[in-house]
Design a protein around this motif. Structure first.
Motif, PDB file in Angstrom:
ATOM      1  N   ALA A   1       0.841  -1.209   0.000  1.00  0.00           N
ATOM      2  CA  ALA A   1       0.000   0.000   0.000  1.00  0.00           C
ATOM      3  C   ALA A   1       0.873   1.255   0.000  1.00  0.00           C
ATOM      4  O   ALA A   1       1.959   1.271   0.580  1.00  0.00           O
ATOM      5  N   GLN A   2       0.371   2.288  -0.636  1.00  0.00           N
ATOM      6  CA  GLN A   2       1.063   3.569  -0.735  1.00  0.00           C
ATOM      7  C   GLN A   2       0.258   4.647  -0.008  1.00  0.00           C
ATOM      8  O   GLN A   2      -0.948   4.480   0.233  1.00  0.00           O
ATOM      9  N   PRO A   3       0.875   5.784   0.338  1.00  0.00           N
ATOM     10  CA  PRO A   3       0.174   6.840   1.069  1.00  0.00           C
ATOM     11  C   PRO A   3      -1.173   7.271   0.469  1.00  0.00           C
ATOM     12  O   PRO A   3      -2.126   7.481   1.228  1.00  0.00           O
ATOM     13  N   PRO A   4      -1.314   7.384  -0.874  1.00  0.00           N
ATOM     14  CA  PRO A   4      -2.622   7.805  -1.392  1.00  0.00           C
ATOM     15  C   PRO A   4      -3.775   6.890  -0.979  1.00  0.00           C
ATOM     16  O   PRO A   4      -4.910   7.351  -0.830  1.00  0.00           O
ATOM     17  N   THR A   5      -3.492   5.622  -0.756  1.00  0.00           N
ATOM     18  CA  THR A   5      -4.525   4.678  -0.307  1.00  0.00           C
ATOM     19  C   THR A   5      -5.121   5.151   1.014  1.00  0.00           C
ATOM     20  O   THR A   5      -6.339   5.198   1.183  1.00  0.00           O
ATOM     21  N   ILE A   6      -4.262   5.525   1.937  1.00  0.00           N
ATOM     22  CA  ILE A   6      -4.698   5.967   3.258  1.00  0.00           C
ATOM     23  C   ILE A   6      -5.357   7.338   3.166  1.00  0.00           C
ATOM     24  O   ILE A   6      -6.424   7.564   3.738  1.00  0.00           O
ATOM     25  N   TYR A   7      -4.719   8.256   2.440  1.00  0.00           N
ATOM     26  CA  TYR A   7      -5.266   9.612   2.352  1.00  0.00           C
ATOM     27  C   TYR A   7      -6.641   9.642   1.686  1.00  0.00           C
ATOM     28  O   TYR A   7      -7.522  10.377   2.126  1.00  0.00           O
ATOM     29  N   ARG A   8      -6.848   8.842   0.657  1.00  0.00           N
ATOM     30  CA  ARG A   8      -8.171   8.797   0.010  1.00  0.00           C
ATOM     31  C   ARG A   8      -9.229   8.253   0.965  1.00  0.00           C
ATOM     32  O   ARG A   8     -10.336   8.775   1.050  1.00  0.00           O
ATOM     33  N   ALA A   9      -8.868   7.191   1.681  1.00  0.00           N
ATOM     34  CA  ALA A   9      -9.813   6.616   2.647  1.00  0.00           C
ATOM     35  C   ALA A   9     -10.120   7.621   3.758  1.00  0.00           C
ATOM     36  O   ALA A   9     -11.280   7.796   4.145  1.00  0.00           O
ATOM     37  N   LEU A  10      -9.096   8.294   4.271  1.00  0.00           N
ATOM     38  CA  LEU A  10      -9.305   9.285   5.328  1.00  0.00           C
ATOM     39  C   LEU A  10     -10.169  10.445   4.831  1.00  0.00           C
ATOM     40  O   LEU A  10     -11.066  10.905   5.544  1.00  0.00           O
ATOM     41  N   ASP A  11      -9.907  10.918   3.620  1.00  0.00           N
ATOM     42  CA  ASP A  11     -10.723  12.005   3.051  1.00  0.00           C
ATOM     43  C   ASP A  11     -12.190  11.606   2.998  1.00  0.00           C
ATOM     44  O   ASP A  11     -13.072  12.390   3.361  1.00  0.00           O
ATOM     45  N   PHE A  12     -12.459  10.389   2.542  1.00  0.00           N
ATOM     46  CA  PHE A  12     -13.839   9.897   2.485  1.00  0.00           C
ATOM     47  C   PHE A  12     -14.461   9.855   3.885  1.00  0.00           C
ATOM     48  O   PHE A  12     -15.576  10.337   4.094  1.00  0.00           O
TER      49      PHE A  12
END
Length: 152
Positions: A57-68
């Motif tokens: 997993a890469q940072p965008p995976t976490i950031y997209r989930a957190l944004d949602f």
């Protein structure tokens, strides 16, 4: 059914009612937030996500989930510390107009409490006179010492 399972089920139901989808990755990130007693940075969550769910997993995976999760009101971002935590009122079925986070400078604990409707109304009126309109629920962060740290 565990407390985390109940909260996740409630979050999924809320998403369905809003016409949005709680994907497996979003649910996994939510589960990580719920598993921690305090706020976590995105990179702490990424490390946990890699070790538990998806090693590449890469940072965008976490950031997209957190944004949602933040957009849906299921998680909060603490601006002053750039950390995230699950909303403490997910299973509460009444609305809140705002939230206050009490951040302890000694132990790092965070307590979430609803902002009184009267305070939000007063804030809105004050800002209205300035021509400023709140677009989302106000989140206030108050730094100090918790009752346990004061007592010790």
């Amino acid at each position: 059914m565990t407390r985390t399972d109940r909260i996740l089920a409630s979050a999924e139901q809320f998403c369905r009612e809003q016409g949005v989808r709680m994907t497996p990755q979003r649910k996994q990130v939510m589960s990580l937030l719920l598993a921690q007693p305090g706020p976590q940075s995105a990179y702490q969550l990424l490390d946990q996500f890699k070790s538990r769910y998806q090693s590449n997993a890469q940072p965008p995976t976490i950031y997209r989930a957190l944004d949602f999760l933040i957009q849906q009101g299921l998680a909060h971002r603490l601006s002053s510390t750039n950390q995230y935590l699950a909303c403490g009122h997910i299973t509460c079925h009444h609305g809140h107009k705002g939230t206050v986070f009490l951040l302890c400078g000694d132990c790092g604990g965070v307590q979430e409490t609803p902002l009184a409707d009267a305070v939000v109304s007063e804030l809105e009126q004050t800002l209205d006179t300035l021509g400023f309109h709140i677009q989302q629920e106000p989140l206030l962060e108050v730094h100090g010492r918790c009752a346990q740290c004061v007592a010790s």
